[in-house]
Design an enzyme around this catalytic site. Structure first.
Site, mmCIF file in Angstrom:
data_model
loop_
_atom_site.group_PDB
_atom_site.id
_atom_site.type_symbol
_atom_site.label_atom_id
_atom_site.label_comp_id
_atom_site.label_asym_id
_atom_site.label_seq_id
_atom_site.Cartn_x
_atom_site.Cartn_y
_atom_site.Cartn_z
ATOM 1 C CG ASN A 26 31.945 33.272 117.461
ATOM 2 O OD1 ASN A 26 31.802 32.528 118.434
ATOM 3 N ND2 ASN A 26 31.288 34.417 117.328
ATOM 4 C CE LYS A 28 28.086 33.709 115.831
ATOM 5 N NZ LYS A 28 27.183 34.562 115.105
ATOM 6 C CG HIS A 112 29.975 38.421 118.799
ATOM 7 N ND1 HIS A 112 28.620 38.386 118.542
ATOM 8 C CD2 HIS A 112 30.584 37.892 117.723
ATOM 9 C CE1 HIS A 112 28.433 37.845 117.343
ATOM 10 N NE2 HIS A 112 29.609 37.527 116.824
ATOM 11 C CD GLU A 114 25.670 36.276 117.879
ATOM 12 O OE1 GLU A 114 26.349 35.442 118.493
ATOM 13 O OE2 GLU A 114 25.519 36.243 116.634
ATOM 14 C CD GLU A 184 31.998 39.400 113.766
ATOM 15 O OE1 GLU A 184 32.200 38.372 113.119
ATOM 16 O OE2 GLU A 184 31.466 39.398 114.880
ATOM 17 N N GLY A 190 25.162 36.120 110.304
ATOM 18 C CA GLY A 190 24.186 35.030 110.239
ATOM 19 C C GLY A 190 23.050 35.274 109.264
ATOM 20 C CB SER A 230 27.128 36.151 105.744
ATOM 21 O OG SER A 230 25.995 36.275 106.587
HETATM 22 P P1 PGA Z 1 28.385 34.386 110.736
HETATM 23 O O1 PGA Z 1 28.824 34.902 112.191
HETATM 24 O O2 PGA Z 1 29.643 33.965 110.012
HETATM 25 O O3 PGA Z 1 27.474 33.224 110.988
HETATM 26 O O4 PGA Z 1 27.709 35.519 110.057
HETATM 27 C C1 PGA Z 1 29.974 35.677 112.376
HETATM 28 C C2 PGA Z 1 30.113 36.097 113.812
HETATM 29 O O5 PGA Z 1 29.092 36.331 114.471
HETATM 30 O O6 PGA Z 1 31.230 36.201 114.334
#
Ligand code: PGA
Length: 268
Positions: A26, A28, A112, A114, A184, A190, A230
């Site tokens: 992903n 983003k 997601h 976000e 998640e 992140g 992460s």
């Molecule tokens: P990350 O993001 O691996 O940077 O934690 C995962 C995601 O948001 O799908």
């Protein structure tokens, strides 16, 4: 390496080999056209031939056509990071499942955290997106995850249950592999703070039990449940042996082709 460690790593390697993982990137809102080109070019050079695992890329919208072109005749799939529920109309800035289909996308990330937290998507909107994607033959990757406050207050299961039940309400997934779930935890995204193996095992087990409630065990056992938050080359081997983990949705560590290839390699 002492004998205990040797046994552990041999057993783990066997577990990894016995599974089929979905490894999803992903990106983003990251990368420019040149970076997308160079990433995919390198990935194609190093990732060739039919493999046991599946790799899916989720580039930003403007680069999906480039991904389509570059990924022709490869075993690497791609999809959208989000879609709207209508096929067309006055929805400035949105992209429809029909358009995703037109671009050859097989997948779309839906819900997601976000999108939920920054763009205020609720379970009702997510449900419309899930149904619209399914109707267009796009496989949704439905993201579920609790925030830190909910976990501290021991409400994480309730959150996941609500997100799954409301997100999937009246959705027809009569074909087993028409939906992918990604667990998640928001606090792990992140942040560098991956969920612990026992937390992931517990939540994936719980999600499986909910899927059994919803669809019966035959269909539920065919629905992949990915972990995201992460994930990186340093923790992938530990995460890959956690019970009920069918793959990974990877943000930060999927941006560098070297790290992403390392993850792919460690899961082979
Ligand atoms: P990350 O993001 O691996 O940077 O934690 C995962 C995601 O948001 O799908």
């Amino acid at each position: 390496m002492d004998i205990k460690e040797l046994v552990r790593s041999t057993v783990n390697a066997e577990i990894v080999k016995s599974r089929q993982f979905i490894i999803a990137a992903n990106w983003k809102m990251n990368k420019n056209m040149k970076e997308v080109f160079l990433f995919i070019d390198e990935l194609k050079k190093r990732y060739t031939g039919k493999k046991r695992n599946s790799v899916i890329l989720f580039p930003p919208y403007p680069y999906v056509m480039l991904a389509q072109e570059l990924l022709k005749n490869t075993d690497i799939s791609y999809g959208l990071q989000n879609i709207h529920w209508e096929s067309s109309g006055a929805f400035t800035g949105e992209v429809s499942p029909l358009m995703a289909r037109d671009l050859g996308c097989q997948y779309a990330i839906i819900g997601h955290s976000e999108r939920r937290n920054i763009f205020f998507e609720n379970d009702e909107m997510i449900n419309k997106k899930i149904k619209a994607a399914l109707a267009e033959g796009i496989i949704p990757v439905l993201c579920l995850g609790e925030d830190m406050e909910a976990r501290r207050e021991n409400r994480h299961r309730d959150i996941i249950r609500k997100q799954l039940y409301e997100g999937m309400a009246d959705a027809d997934i009569s074909l087993q592999n028409r939906i992918i779930i990604a667990y998640e935890p928001v606090w792990a995204i992140g942040s560098g703070a991956t969920a612990a193996s026992n937390q992931i095992e517990e939540m994936h087990g719980y999600i499986n039990s909910l899927l059994c409630e919803l669809y019966g065990s035959d269909i539920a056992s065919g629905i992949p449940v990915l972990y995201g938050g992460s994930v990186n080359p340093g923790n992938i081997q530990d995460l890959a042996v956690v019970k009920n983990v069918s793959g990974f949705l990877i943000g930060g560590a999927s941006l560098k082709v070297k790290d992403f290839l390392k993850i792919i390699e460690l899961l082979e």
